[in-house]
Design a protein around this motif. Structure first.
Motif, PDB file in Angstrom:
ATOM      1  N   LEU A 181       0.831  -1.203   0.000  1.00 36.87           N
ATOM      2  CA  LEU A 181       0.000   0.000   0.000  1.00 36.87           C
ATOM      3  C   LEU A 181       0.867   1.255   0.000  1.00 36.87           C
ATOM      4  O   LEU A 181       0.561   2.250  -0.676  1.00 36.87           O
ATOM      5  CB  LEU A 181      -0.913  -0.021   1.227  1.00 36.87           C
ATOM      6  N   ARG A 182       1.976   1.185   0.701  1.00 38.75           N
ATOM      7  CA  ARG A 182       2.898   2.323   0.784  1.00 38.75           C
ATOM      8  C   ARG A 182       3.503   2.673  -0.570  1.00 38.75           C
ATOM      9  O   ARG A 182       3.845   3.834  -0.825  1.00 38.75           O
ATOM     10  CB  ARG A 182       3.995   1.977   1.783  1.00 38.75           C
ATOM     11  N   THR A 183       3.651   1.686  -1.473  1.00 35.99           N
ATOM     12  CA  THR A 183       4.259   1.947  -2.778  1.00 35.99           C
ATOM     13  C   THR A 183       3.379   2.812  -3.679  1.00 35.99           C
ATOM     14  O   THR A 183       3.867   3.398  -4.647  1.00 35.99           O
ATOM     15  CB  THR A 183       4.547   0.634  -3.531  1.00 35.99           C
ATOM     16  N   ARG A 184       2.080   2.841  -3.400  1.00 36.95           N
ATOM     17  CA  ARG A 184       1.090   3.570  -4.234  1.00 36.95           C
ATOM     18  C   ARG A 184       1.001   2.975  -5.643  1.00 36.95           C
ATOM     19  O   ARG A 184       0.472   3.614  -6.544  1.00 36.95           O
ATOM     20  CB  ARG A 184       1.429   5.060  -4.360  1.00 36.95           C
ATOM     21  N   ARG A 185       1.489   1.779  -5.848  1.00 32.43           N
ATOM     22  CA  ARG A 185       1.395   1.110  -7.143  1.00 32.43           C
ATOM     23  C   ARG A 185       0.088   0.322  -7.174  1.00 32.43           C
ATOM     24  O   ARG A 185      -0.073  -0.638  -6.412  1.00 32.43           O
ATOM     25  CB  ARG A 185       2.576   0.173  -7.368  1.00 32.43           C
ATOM     26  N   PRO A 186      -0.876   0.699  -8.034  1.00 31.67           N
ATOM     27  CA  PRO A 186      -2.210   0.088  -7.991  1.00 31.67           C
ATOM     28  C   PRO A 186      -2.218  -1.428  -8.081  1.00 31.67           C
ATOM     29  O   PRO A 186      -2.901  -2.103  -7.300  1.00 31.67           O
ATOM     30  CB  PRO A 186      -2.921   0.723  -9.197  1.00 31.67           C
ATOM     31  N   LEU A 187      -1.468  -1.999  -9.041  1.00 34.92           N
ATOM     32  CA  LEU A 187      -1.472  -3.447  -9.206  1.00 34.92           C
ATOM     33  C   LEU A 187      -0.865  -4.141  -7.990  1.00 34.92           C
ATOM     34  O   LEU A 187      -1.370  -5.173  -7.525  1.00 34.92           O
ATOM     35  CB  LEU A 187      -0.706  -3.843 -10.469  1.00 34.92           C
ATOM     36  N   THR A 188       0.193  -3.576  -7.472  1.00 30.62           N
ATOM     37  CA  THR A 188       0.883  -4.170  -6.332  1.00 30.62           C
ATOM     38  C   THR A 188       0.007  -4.171  -5.085  1.00 30.62           C
ATOM     39  O   THR A 188      -0.134  -5.195  -4.409  1.00 30.62           O
ATOM     40  CB  THR A 188       2.190  -3.413  -6.049  1.00 30.62           C
ATOM     41  N   LEU A 189      -0.589  -3.031  -4.790  1.00 26.84           N
ATOM     42  CA  LEU A 189      -1.401  -2.964  -3.566  1.00 26.84           C
ATOM     43  C   LEU A 189      -2.676  -3.792  -3.705  1.00 26.84           C
ATOM     44  O   LEU A 189      -3.117  -4.439  -2.749  1.00 26.84           O
ATOM     45  CB  LEU A 189      -1.688  -1.517  -3.179  1.00 26.84           C
ATOM     46  N   LEU A 190      -3.266  -3.809  -4.904  1.00 23.18           N
ATOM     47  CA  LEU A 190      -4.465  -4.623  -5.108  1.00 23.18           C
ATOM     48  C   LEU A 190      -4.128  -6.110  -4.988  1.00 23.18           C
ATOM     49  O   LEU A 190      -4.880  -6.886  -4.372  1.00 23.18           O
ATOM     50  CB  LEU A 190      -5.065  -4.329  -6.478  1.00 23.18           C
ATOM     51  N   GLY A 191      -2.979  -6.510  -5.540  1.00 20.37           N
ATOM     52  CA  GLY A 191      -2.555  -7.896  -5.427  1.00 20.37           C
ATOM     53  C   GLY A 191      -2.367  -8.325  -3.983  1.00 20.37           C
ATOM     54  O   GLY A 191      -2.761  -9.433  -3.592  1.00 20.37           O
ATOM     55  N   SER A 192      -1.778  -7.460  -3.170  1.00 22.86           N
ATOM     56  CA  SER A 192      -1.554  -7.806  -1.764  1.00 22.86           C
ATOM     57  C   SER A 192      -2.878  -7.943  -1.011  1.00 22.86           C
ATOM     58  O   SER A 192      -3.033  -8.838  -0.167  1.00 22.86           O
ATOM     59  CB  SER A 192      -0.674  -6.747  -1.094  1.00 22.86           C
TER      60      SER A 192
END
Length: 250
Positions: A181-192
């Motif tokens: 969530l901290r990265t603000r990368r949509p795909l990354t945070l949604l995946g987590s």
């Protein structure tokens, strides 16, 4: 190059990269479809079942490796391979603890990757109150799930090992989701977040919190594969964005 030429070149490069990425993901989609068609809802433990279950995630690891290099073995690619090992272990019920350990190690690698410069470069210098609230909600959710599981964990045969083990696992996946969530990368945070949802579904069924459902395993595996896909593609896109930023500055 002037600004317009630079923008046009960058747009073409992104389109080409997206096409290549989609084609490289075809083995993942085909192997996932084969697993759902051939091995679910119920499959007896076997080497073939283990291979079918882990194949989609192994293909994702190869996609990340081919795009981001061998260094990604200490990041997302390594996490995907550890996850594949966890998939194999979970085929056999007696290897559940080994599988959970493999996934815990995968979350640790994901977390370390999300702390690297490639991800932190895009983080704004100041965080809004909204994100701090989201961090708090993630930790409250993780704690609530563990507290809800606790009485059921104490009833299983390996309670002395599983109870603290699941606690450590919950801690690691919440840390991973917080850093994503901290990265603000949509795909990354949604995946987590989808990964957390998938594991919650698995735990509720595994420890008898909810009765077995005809499509319970379908939900677990569909959300699991989706989570890994989002994290893998997010890692590749982050590398593309990093390279694009460096090119613009050169």
């Amino acid at each position: 190059m002037d600004i317009l030429e630079t923008h046009a070149y960058d747009s073409r490069k992104r389109r080409n990269a997206s096409c290549v990425l989609f084609l490289s993901l075809l083995p993942f989609f085909l192997s996932a479809a084969a697993y759902f068609h051939l091995w679910l809802p119920v499959s007896s433990p076997s080497v073939m079942a283990a291979a079918a279950k882990s194949a989609p995630v192994i293909f994702l690891a190869l996609v990340v490796l081919s795009n981001n290099g061998m260094g990604s073995l200490l990041g997302v690619a390594g996490g995907l391979l550890l996850s594949a090992g966890g998939d194999v272990c979970l085929i056999w019920p007696e290897l559940f603890l080994h599988g959970m350990g493999s996934f815990a190690a995968a979350h640790l690698l994901y977390s370390l990757c999300f702390l690297t410069e490639r991800y932190t470069y895009f983080i704004p210098s100041s965080s809004s109150t909204f994100f701090y609230v989201l961090y708090l909600l993630l930790w409250l959710l993780g704690g609530a799930v563990y507290v809800h599981l606790l009485p059921f964990l104490q009833e299983v045969p390996d309670a002395a090992v599983l109870t603290p083990g699941v606690g450590v696992y919950v801690l690691l996946i919440v840390v991973m989701a917080t850093l994503a969530l901290r990265t603000r990368r949509p795909l990354t945070l949604l995946g987590s977040l989808v990964f957390m949802a998938s594991d919650a579904c698995l735990a509720l069924q595994q420890f008898g919190v909810v009765p077995p459902h005809e499509y319970g395993q379908h939900v677990v595996m569909a959300t699991y594969y989706l989570a890994q896909l989002l994290i893998a593609v997010g890692d590749v896109r982050t590398k593309v964005d990093e390279d694009s930023t460096k090119w613009k500055r050169s």
